[in-house]
Design an enzyme around this catalytic site. Sequence first.
Site, mmCIF file in Angstrom:
data_model
loop_
_atom_site.group_PDB
_atom_site.id
_atom_site.type_symbol
_atom_site.label_atom_id
_atom_site.label_comp_id
_atom_site.label_asym_id
_atom_site.label_seq_id
_atom_site.Cartn_x
_atom_site.Cartn_y
_atom_site.Cartn_z
ATOM 1 N N HIS A 1 -64.085 37.713 27.073
ATOM 2 C CA HIS A 1 -62.751 38.149 26.311
ATOM 3 C C HIS A 1 -62.776 37.521 24.798
ATOM 4 O O HIS A 1 -62.039 37.714 23.982
ATOM 5 C CB HIS A 1 -61.451 37.580 26.884
ATOM 6 N N THR B 1 -65.722 28.868 31.116
ATOM 7 C CA THR B 1 -65.208 27.770 31.680
ATOM 8 C C THR B 1 -66.184 27.570 33.116
ATOM 9 O O THR B 1 -66.629 26.423 33.175
ATOM 10 C CB THR B 1 -63.695 27.593 31.966
ATOM 11 N N ASN C 1 -64.989 26.367 18.392
ATOM 12 C CA ASN C 1 -64.096 27.366 18.345
ATOM 13 C C ASN C 1 -62.914 26.920 17.482
ATOM 14 O O ASN C 1 -62.141 27.913 16.980
ATOM 15 C CB ASN C 1 -63.343 27.284 19.910
ATOM 16 N N GLN D 1 -68.377 31.402 21.936
ATOM 17 C CA GLN D 1 -67.907 31.987 20.467
ATOM 18 C C GLN D 1 -68.929 32.737 19.553
ATOM 19 O O GLN D 1 -68.738 33.318 18.732
ATOM 20 C CB GLN D 1 -67.259 30.802 19.636
ATOM 21 N N SER E 1 -68.663 34.305 27.645
ATOM 22 C CA SER E 1 -67.382 34.606 27.755
ATOM 23 C C SER E 1 -66.916 36.242 27.511
ATOM 24 O O SER E 1 -67.131 36.594 26.400
ATOM 25 C CB SER E 1 -66.095 33.810 26.972
ATOM 26 N N CYS F 1 -56.697 26.542 24.198
ATOM 27 C CA CYS F 1 -57.079 26.440 25.773
ATOM 28 C C CYS F 1 -56.012 25.097 26.293
ATOM 29 O O CYS F 1 -56.137 25.090 27.334
ATOM 30 C CB CYS F 1 -58.585 26.438 25.712
ATOM 31 N N THR G 1 -67.052 38.333 46.270
ATOM 32 C CA THR G 1 -67.161 39.679 46.002
ATOM 33 C C THR G 1 -67.115 39.874 44.553
ATOM 34 O O THR G 1 -66.152 39.365 43.588
ATOM 35 C CB THR G 1 -65.791 40.451 46.794
HETATM 36 N N1 PMP Z 1 -66.355 27.114 25.266
HETATM 37 C C1 PMP Z 1 -65.790 27.603 24.086
HETATM 38 C C2 PMP Z 1 -66.411 27.087 22.883
HETATM 39 C C3 PMP Z 1 -64.686 28.147 24.028
HETATM 40 O O1 PMP Z 1 -64.228 28.478 22.783
HETATM 41 C C4 PMP Z 1 -63.786 28.666 25.354
HETATM 42 C C5 PMP Z 1 -62.617 29.382 25.061
HETATM 43 N N2 PMP Z 1 -61.854 29.025 24.205
HETATM 44 C C6 PMP Z 1 -64.533 28.378 26.469
HETATM 45 C C7 PMP Z 1 -65.698 27.696 26.496
HETATM 46 C C8 PMP Z 1 -63.920 28.882 27.523
HETATM 47 O O2 PMP Z 1 -64.066 30.387 27.791
HETATM 48 P P1 PMP Z 1 -63.346 31.178 28.974
HETATM 49 O O3 PMP Z 1 -61.763 31.267 28.523
HETATM 50 O O4 PMP Z 1 -64.212 32.351 29.277
HETATM 51 O O5 PMP Z 1 -63.162 30.071 30.156
#
Ligand code: PMP
Length: 379
Positions: free
Chosen positions: A204, A74, A154, A182, A202, A329, A244
């Site tokens: 996670h 994001t 996603n 993704q 990303s 999200c 930091t």
């Molecule tokens: N772009 C896409 C295509 C995603 O699937 C996601 C997470 N769902 C994001 C951006 C945002 O990623 P983050 O959770 O690392 O902010």
Amino acid sequence: MMKPVYLDYNATTPIDPRVFEAMRPYYLTEVGNAGSRAHIYGHKAKNAVDQARVQVASLLGRKGEEIVFTSGATESNNLILLGLMSHGTGSSRKHVLATCIEHKSVLGPLEKLRASGFEVELLPVTAGGFVEPDAVLHRLRRDTLLVTMMHANNETGVLQPVTEVAGLLAGSGVLFHIDAAQTFGKEVEALRGIQFDFLSISGHKVYGPAGVGALYIRRCGSRQIPLKPLMVGGGQEMGLRPGTLAVPLIVGLGRAAELAGQEYQQRSHQAARLKRRFLGALEAVDHRINGDLTRMQSHVVNVSFPGVDSEALFLALRSAIAISNGAACSSTGYMPSHVLKAMGLPEDQIASAVRFSWGVGVEAIPHEALLEAVSRLSC
Ligand code: PMP
């Protein structure tokens, strides 16, 4: 009580224990600010960050100095889209192309660009959920600053034609950004093989920790594409992302990238095996696959079961399978998916859409419980 099988890997993946082990000392024993130059603690922290930079860049076949660490995709998306604003204004390039199925973290900044006088065009997608490269070609203009495109959606897992678009843009002077939230660590060869200027990552989504990500920024010799930071402060990350550095999280992202580089083929084969079995099992009930199966990632499928509301299915399956409809999200309530809408799906098909996504640690998809619930709810 048995926990439901977690099948929402596109929302977030479990952390790999080896990633956690790599991070652990940086929480417990290895104190140090990567910006402290005066002592060994600071040097060690900086070395750990630099190693992670190389691990992340190597997975893309790029150089460590082209990576800026952020809090996630994001932030990376915001940094590139809003950070280019003054360059666009200064160079009289105020036309931006994107697709209408982008993630909210791209659509939001694009709205801000529009409000600042940029012309933003959102390209349509086919019923299969992908953009035609020609749609990009036909809309390129002399004042086009940037094309921004997600690599895989996603919600559907459908891959976008980033290779073709990169080819179209080569030498055109138009910048190219890929939201690879993704696909980083999954579609490894595709990303290594193409030219792009910016790429969002990303942690996670690839068995790393949440709260860390990266933005790849292409360098030409010592020249870098002019981006303005969103914040000002201590000048970290070449001044582009002051604050930091979160050493343990960055070390975790680096290790996750390293492991993905070693294991992506094996992970993808295992995911594809599960998918084949799952698609076979689905034949027992009426269903529609949302998105072109031939362009889809191997660990995800978005399905609608006619007459079965997705919310009712989540509830019926809550003790057996943890799934979502993909727009996790922004899940503050039911909002029809802008992605499935853009694909032209009828309202009832959108209301019954469910996303299954899996990965390392999933041995089987418990389809019996699903088929039983679908049969019960559809009568
Ligand atoms: N772009 C896409 C295509 C995603 O699937 C996601 C997470 N769902 C994001 C951006 C945002 O990623 P983050 O959770 O690392 O902010």
